[in-house]
Design a protein around this motif. Structure first.
Motif, short mmCIF file in Angstrom:
data_model
loop_
_atom_site.label_atom_id
_atom_site.label_comp_id
_atom_site.label_asym_id
_atom_site.label_seq_id
_atom_site.Cartn_x
_atom_site.Cartn_y
_atom_site.Cartn_z
N UNK A 48 0.84 -1.21 0.00
CA UNK A 48 0.00 0.00 0.00
C UNK A 48 0.87 1.25 0.00
N UNK A 49 1.91 1.24 0.82
CA UNK A 49 2.82 2.39 0.88
C UNK A 49 3.52 2.56 -0.47
N UNK A 50 3.97 1.46 -1.07
CA UNK A 50 4.65 1.53 -2.36
C UNK A 50 3.72 2.03 -3.45
N UNK A 51 2.45 1.66 -3.39
CA UNK A 51 1.48 2.13 -4.38
C UNK A 51 1.30 3.64 -4.28
N UNK A 52 1.15 4.16 -3.08
CA UNK A 52 1.04 5.61 -2.89
C UNK A 52 2.35 6.31 -3.28
N UNK A 53 3.48 5.68 -3.01
CA UNK A 53 4.77 6.24 -3.39
C UNK A 53 4.89 6.34 -4.91
#
Length: 321
Positions: A48-53
């Motif tokens: 999820x963090x990587x997707x937002x990043x």
């Protein structure tokens, strides 16, 4: 070809390459995670963090790399004042999100690899539980922090006379009324970035220490194949995070050394300004490439896409015969 023409050609080529890599790569990462969400019904916290990043990096490429590339090719008057305000505001916000999300990713990975006796252990359940709240706060925090950009950005000046205390982005300008505003705005931005950099560096150092101790323990004990497999996946994820942090620190160093220098002079050489902007946007291209290479979910999508392309190519060749 004189020196100026050579610089412009190199600048145009460099930003064109960055844009050609960053936009499709970040779109691919976002789509890969969204497809995983649709097929599996959920995403892991790190994903999820990587997707937002990836989304933040994509927006940086759209609002900064594309205008910078067009400016390098000689395009002028791309924005009016309102367009400049929104472009620079979005760039600052999503650049801030890029660094804060990278920091969040390194913090979560440090928590994930920490032993059960560590003080970080209680966060293993807290971060996933409140992840969307944390990300929302980061979005709001960056929007508020860079709201002053809406007041300081313009497309042009009367008589084409650029006043003092102005950053010339070549497609827009960021101007400050006084030297105090110029310095304070620059130092505030620098130290807010530095805070995240220091935190992610500390977390990455902690990850390396934990991995080193874990490696020594694994070599001295015999483990089951399943536990070794899980440990290897955790180690690979940790190394990928440390790689991202190391690259960001490197790019941050070059970007901000030049930025601090620009605060001490009235006019910054265009070559230095170009180098600074290049390193400020370089992470948007490198980050998705690292994710594509190291993240299992994204790698699977890459292999599936290659197989589909090869299958279509084979089918087309056969039918032609």
């Amino acid at each position: 070809m004189d020196t100026t023409d050579t610089r412009l050609v190199l600048k145009a080529a460099a930003f064109l390459i960055l844009t050609a890599i960053s936009i499709p790569a970040n779109i691919f990462v976002c789509i890969a995670f969204l497809q995983t969400l649709v097929t599996e019904g959920k995403l892991m916290t790190a994903d999820i963090i990587l997707c937002h990043l990836a989304f933040a990096n994509l927006m940086v490429a759209l609002v900064r790399s594309i205008p910078q590339t067009m400016a390098a090719f000689g395009s002028k008057d791309m924005f009016d004042d309102d367009g400049c305000k929104m472009a620079i505001f979005c760039f600052r916000v999503f650049r801030g999100l890029s660094i804060s999300l990278t920091c969040l990713l390194s913090t979560y990975q440090a928590v994930l690899v920490s032993p059960a006796t560590s003080r970080l252990a209680p966060l293993k359940s807290k971060i996933p539980e409140y992840l969307m709240h944390i990300i929302f706060i980061l979005y709001v925090m960056n929007c508020v922090s860079y709201s002053n950009t809406l007041l300081n950005s313009v497309a042009s000046f009367p008589n084409n006379t650029i006043p003092l205390y102005t950053f010339n982005l070549q497609f827009c300008f960021i101007t400050y009324p006084t030297y105090i505003d110029f310095i304070s705005g620059g130092l505030t931005k620098f130290f807010s970035d530095l805070l995240f950099i220091v935190l992610m560096a500390i977390m990455s150092g902690y990850i390396l220490v934990v991995l080193y101790r874990h490696g020594k323990r694994v070599r001295s004990l015999r483990s089951s194949e399943s536990s070794q497999s899980g440990a290897r996946a955790e180690v690979k994820a940790s190394r990928a995070v440390v790689t991202l942090v190391t690259l960001y620190c490197l790019f941050f160093g070059v970007d901000n050394i030049i930025y601090l220098y620009s605060l001490t002079v009235l006019r910054v050489a265009l070559l230095l300004s170009d180098i600074r902007v290049f390193f400020a946007t370089l992470y948007t291209s490198v980050c998705p490439v690292v994710v594509i290479i190291t993240n299992p979910k994204v790698k699977i999508k890459t292999k599936m896409k290659k197989q589909n392309v090869e299958g279509q190519f084979t089918g087309t060749t056969t039918s032609a015969l």
